[in-house]
Enzyme design. Structure first.
Site, PDB file in Angstrom:
ATOM      1  CB  SER A 201      -8.303   3.751   2.575  1.00 57.20           C
ATOM      2  OG  SER A 201      -7.489   3.038   3.486  1.00 57.20           O
TER       3      SER A 201
ATOM      4  CE  LYS B  40      -4.018   1.923   2.478  1.00 60.63           C
ATOM      5  NZ  LYS B  40      -4.936   1.791   3.638  1.00 60.63           N
TER       6      LYS B  40
ATOM      7  CB  SER C  63      -8.868   1.119   5.496  1.00 60.60           C
ATOM      8  OG  SER C  63      -9.477   2.371   5.381  1.00 60.60           O
TER       9      SER C  63
END
Lengths: 491, 95
Positions: A159, A79, A183
């Site tokens: 997210s 990420k 998320s």
């Protein structure tokens, strides 16, 4: 999809050990998939081809010497929130333009020490603020899943939308993610993947761009429960550089799998049967209850009376902490600088140009609730409610070993469907956010499909540091639900 | 709880975010909706409840007060938009 990218982490690891193929071949297979798919899915914001090949070659040398480590040769996506030395790390924000960290986050360093290979950096909502990956400066990541008979583009959740999309589309063997209010678990549920947010303190936050420090936790998204267990085992551990990181040994999560769940007591919190819950989500939850019953677990109804206040309390605590954490983006030390007449104007112009609308909204809410005269009414009140939420869980866990809930209130939705209504978007986290507020571990497991053929997930919530039992229960659900087939390829 | 446009501008100033008229107007509506929604916490009786300070009970960790890192000025300024001789350069602050 190539045969190699179809393998789980566990299967690829075993095959590498037997020299059925090399780590370099496996990495090349993934790089080829990324090349062919990323134009359509936008899961990666940076692909580190040369670094991946160098790392894979080093893995092959170790494997040749019979010195393979737990994740030796396994290609992962990271990420964009994680600092990776010399590699793109911008939290998918314009304000961090050009930022190349001079150091490596503890969690990614742990993964490289376990032998993993980095393929690149994954798309996400800007500063992890969002539930659809649509707030990314780099544009939305796209869900590899589409409703049957439809070509409409769907969000992968957020997210960690790039992480979930990349895992679901087989563009990496597994991915790192982070979870502040859902998320990891919400995008996992929306893409038919497994995602675990461990107990607060289980993974070091050092080197991960901070959003809300009392809620943020790192965790993996993977294809199977076993793969998630293997990844978390490598990511977790004490770190002197994070004072909230906990100094307790990391159990062998993968070894805990396969054990019986017979006699375990599973709580069903009645407050999670919210008004307006869709019949499909209700039926999915009932199916999960039946599966655990059939595995020998005992089902117990429990009450978590303050559940409905978790989301509004979160939208005070998280923006307050974010407004403080994001004060550092001022155009002085890194990232974007936009000139102004004086230094204040330079700060204001840099931040106005650098932050997207959702990030600005949250900084403004956070600044407001912390401003003179409002602290007690908002922040203090929210932290008191948080204590009550934690107490609810504490008393439930006197009676049960874990809780079973839906992971999300709906399946993947269309791009743009919720962007005009912030609160509708926030409600995506209604089942996941309580877990962050109480610092507990939670895992989302694929549990079937809705009528449109889109994946749905169930969530298991555990006691602090009881990830091993969560994995065991999650596998019982996974076994009952059967293997999730990969998304039908359209890209 | 609704906020007026003057409050939005005051908060934007505190947050060091420049806002134009259109944004100030839009944010006024959005912040009012969000603050209105969190008002429901008022229903919860929190009299005598300790505010949460740490979800996992732990003793604050301490380390020896010794220099354990440093001499990395190149690294520190490496990402700065403008730097000179290991200093961050900003617009003039003092007249």
């Amino acid at each position: 999809m190539s045969e190699l990218t179809g393998l789980t982490i566990a299967a690829a690891r075993a095959a590498l050990e037997k020299k059925e193929f090399s780590a370099l071949e496996l990495t090349e297979a993934y790089l080829g998939e990324i090349e062919g798919a990323n134009g359509a899915l936008n899961a990666y914001v940076a692909v580190t081809r040369d670094k991946a090949r160098d790392m894979a070659r080093a893995c092959d040398e170790r494997l040749a010497r019979g010195e393979g480590r737990p994740l030796e040769g396994i290609p992962l996506g990271i990420k964009d929130l994680y600092c990776t030395q010399g590699v793109h790390a911008q939290a998918c924000s314009h304000v961090l333009d050009g930022f190349l960290p001079r150091y490596e986050s503890t969690v990614t360093a742990n993964l490289w020490s376990a032998g993993a290979v980095m393929l690149g950096k994954l798309n996400m909502d800007e500063f992890a603020m969002g539930s659809s990956n649509e707030t990314s400066y780099y544009g939305p990541a796209i869900n590899p899943w589409r409703a049957s008979g439809s070509e409409e583009k769907l969000v992968p959740g957020g997210s960690s939308g790039g992480s979930a999309a990349a895992v679901a589309a087989r563009l990496c063997a597994g991915a790192t993610a982070t979870d502040t209010g859902g998320s990891i678990r919400q995008p996992a549920a929306l893409t038919g993947t497994v995602g675990i947010k461990p107990t607060y303190g289980r993974c070091s936050r050092w080197g991960i761009v901070a959003f809300a420090s009392s809620l943020d936790q790192a965790g993996p998204i993977a294809r199977t429960v076993r793969d998630a267990a293997m990844m978390l085992g490598a990511m977790a551990g004490h770190d002197a550089k994070d004072t909230t990181s906990v100094d307790t040994p990391v159990p062998d999560y993968a070894a805990a799998l396969g054990g019986s769940v017979k006699g375990m007591r599973i709580g069903i919190p009645r407050e999670y049967r919210i008004d307006g819950m869709s019949a499909e989500i209700g039926a999915l939850w009932d199916k999960g209850i039946d599966w655990l019953k059939a595995s020998g677990a005992e089902i117990v109804e429990v009450s978590l009376p303050h559940t409905k206040y978790a989301l509004p309390a979160y939208y005070i605590v998280a923006p307050a902490e974010a407004s403080s954490n994001l004060a550092r983006y001022d155009g002085v030390r890194y990232g974007l600088r936009v000139a102004g007449d004086d230094i204040i104007a330079m700060y204001e112009n840099s931040r106005a140009a650098g932050f997207g609308a959702e990030v600005k909204r949250r900084i403004m809410v956070g600044t407001y609730v912390l401003s003179a005269g409002y602290y007690d009414a908002y922040y203090l009140k929210a932290q008191q409610v948080r204590t009550l939420i934690k107490r609810d869980f504490d008393s439930a866990f006197e009676k049960v070993d874990a809780l079973l809930t839906p992971a999300t209130p709906n399946s993947a939705f269309a791009l743009g469907a919720m962007t005009d209504d912030p609160i509708a978007m926030y409600l995506n986290d209604v089942f996941t956010v309580t877990v962050n507020m109480a610092g507990l571990p939670g895992i989302s497991v694929p549990a079937g499909f809705d009528a449109r053929g889109l994946p749905l997930g169930l969530q298991l919530i555990g006691k602090p540091f009881d990830e091993a039992n969560l994995f065991r229960l999650a596998q019982a659900l996974e076994d009952a639900a059967g293997e999730t087939p990969p998304a039908q390829r359209w890209w | 709880m609704s906020v007026d446009e003057a409050t939005v501008r005051r908060i934007a100033r505190l947050a060091r975010i420049a806002v134009n008229d259109e944004e100030a107007h839009r944010l006024q509506g959005e912040l009012s909706v969000i603050l209105d929604w969190v008002e429901q916490l008022g229903e919860v009786d929190t009299a005598g409840v300790e505010p949460m300070t740490s979800v996992i009970p732990m003793v604050m960790k301490k380390r020896d007060d010794v220099v354990s890192d440093g001499a990395k000025a190149d690294d520190v300024v490496a990402n700065a938009p403008v730097s000179e001789d290991h200093f961050f350069v900003v617009p003039k602050v003092v007249e």
